[in-house]
Write an enzyme that holds these catalytic residues in place. Structure first.
Site, PDB file in Angstrom:
ATOM      1  CG  ASP A   1      43.008  16.374  63.202  1.00 19.07           C
ATOM      2  OD1 ASP A   1      42.044  16.894  63.798  1.00 19.07           O
ATOM      3  OD2 ASP A   1      44.180  16.781  63.316  1.00 19.07           O
TER       4      ASP A   1
ATOM      5  CG  HIS B   1      43.838  10.949  63.298  1.00 17.27           C
ATOM      6  ND1 HIS B   1      44.664  10.902  64.401  1.00 17.27           N
ATOM      7  CD2 HIS B   1      44.341  11.919  62.495  1.00 17.27           C
ATOM      8  CE1 HIS B   1      45.630  11.804  64.262  1.00 17.27           C
ATOM      9  NE2 HIS B   1      45.460  12.426  63.109  1.00 17.27           N
TER      10      HIS B   1
HETATM   11 ZN    ZN Z   1      45.913  15.084  59.825  1.00 17.58          ZN
END
Ligand code: ZN
Length: 435
Positions: A255, A400
């Protein structure tokens, strides 16, 4: 009425002995009442011969019961047969049944019965599959794709849905050929006993799905039966990136990118032919458009993670529009038309307004089931250990690709997961194979 003569088609190979098969007959001829003439094969294998004789006797009983109760006159039944396949393991017979009725003309049906010659019993599709949910899913998907492609004009959406939902137990008529599983189906009524379409699927495509004993080619004693309506499937449906359907599968998700580290992560994924899903921030897409294009081009999936990462549950409909629609648009523009189908709301926060807005855009909400907390603990060793501890078939792992420690952890985990037997797939692939 006369009994038709059937030729026993035997192999052209001289090394294979021609099996001794005779026909048995049962018949009754009356001037006025119901008549029948039934032929069935005799293999000189006591148990199988009994099953075959019982099968035709049962058909005759059904016929007599139906017409006795209707007090119908001048009706007749003819059953004859074709041996579709005969090898050391399985035997498949097609029975051709014709009912004559003075009032209604002829009704023809064909039924295929397959027997296990080692267990001396009738075989069902569920008996030859080792991973039943996967088999059901895969066969449905192959058939659905196939019929949709084949008969878009003649099948209604309801009929396609019915076909897509067909159960393994209902796919009764099949033959295990030397190298294919052949399904006999009526696309309009897939569970019916009648069939007018045969679909042959290369057995190697089903190697993770079929019981090993039935995958091995066993020399057939019959010539391969190819009918005009046979469609051969030698490859899985398009967009298939998964090589081994029986392997454990998990989806790595990244993400908050794209960012400066994204290309580096793509190098690692590409080196191991692994795939991941990137939930991108719309605002960053123009700056790193090359990375997003590469994500798609190399078989990864791109999902929507809003324009600038607000919590969606506090937003008005017009703010949702800007966050979600603008991100879809920027991805589409950067990639020449790619449209995400997955939406991951920041912090996983949704309410009914947010989820119905997402659905109205043709997307679905995609969360995760393993949170590595990599944004909190910027420690590559800790994050690597959490990935490995959370790994499991069907898992969706949250990371991430904007933290160097996360990319370092993934760089170590990707080859390790592969060596443990995982296929690293996209979320949409995972949803398809592990619904
Ligand atoms: Zn996020």
């Amino acid at each position: 009425m006369s009994i038709c003569v059937y030729l026993w088609i035997h192999s052209v190979s001289h090394r294979r002995p021609t099996p001794l098969v005779n026909s048995g007959y049962i018949s009754k001829n009356d001037t006025f009442l119901d008549n029948y003439s039934v032929a069935y094969p005799i293999f000189h294998r006591e148990k199988i011969d009994t099953l075959l004789r019982n099968y035709v006797n049962h058909q005759v009983d059904d016929f007599l019961r139906t017409h006795d109760s209707m007090q119908s006159l001048d009706v007749g039944l003819i059953i004859n047969y074709t041996i579709l396949h005969y090898d050391a393991r399985t035997l498949s017979i097609m029975f051709h049944e014709t009912e004559h009725m003075a009032s209604r003309g002829e009704v023809r049906t064909q039924t295929i019965v397959t027997y296990d010659l080692q267990k001396n019993s009738q075989l069902k599709l569920t008996d030859i599959t080792k991973d039943k949910p996967l088999a059901a899913f895969l066969l449905r998907r192959i058939l659905h794709d196939y019929f949709q492609h084949l008969t878009t004009e003649s099948l209604t959406p309801d009929e396609l849905t019915q076909l897509a939902n067909i159960k393994l137990e209902d796919m009764g008529q099949f033959v295990l050929d030397d190298d294919a599983l052949i399904l006999y189906l009526d696309p309009r009524e897939p569970t019916s006993q009648q069939s007018n379409v045969t679909v042959s699927i290369n057995k190697q495509l089903l190697s993770g799905v079929l019981d090993d004993a039935f995958v091995e080619a066993s020399p057939s004693q019959t010539q391969r039966t190819i009918e005009s309506s046979t469609y051969a499937i030698d490859s899985l449906p398009a967009h298939e990136l998964i090589t081994d359907l029986s392997a454990k599968m998990l989806a790595l998700t990244f993400d908050d990118g794209p960012g400066v580290l994204t290309q580096q992560l793509l190098d690692v994924l590409n080196a191991y032919s692994a795939h991941a899903t990137f939930f991108v921030i719309g605002r960053q897409v123009p700056t790193y458009a090359d990375a997003v294009r590469r994500e798609i081009a190399e078989g990864n999936e791109v999902g929507n993670h809003t324009w600038n990462h607000p919590k969606l549950t506090g937003l008005t409909p017009s703010e949702l529009e800007r966050q979600i629609d603008d991100t879809q648009r920027v991805i589409k523009n950067a990639t020449g038309g790619y449209t995400p189908v997955l939406m991951r709301p920041p912090q996983g926060a949704v309410n009914s307004l947010v989820s119905s807005f997402i659905h109205s855009r043709g997307m679905q909400v995609q969360l995760w089931n393993v949170d590595t907390l990599d944004w909190l603990d910027r420690d590559a060793q800790v994050v690597y250990e959490r990935i490995m501890a959370g790994a499991g078939d069907g898992r969706v792992i949250l990371l991430h690709d904007i933290h160097p420690t996360s990319v370092a952890a993934a760089t170590r985990a990707i080859p390790e997961l592969i060596s443990q037997g995982y296929e690293l797939v996209t979320v949409s692939e995972l949803n398809r194979y592990r619904p």
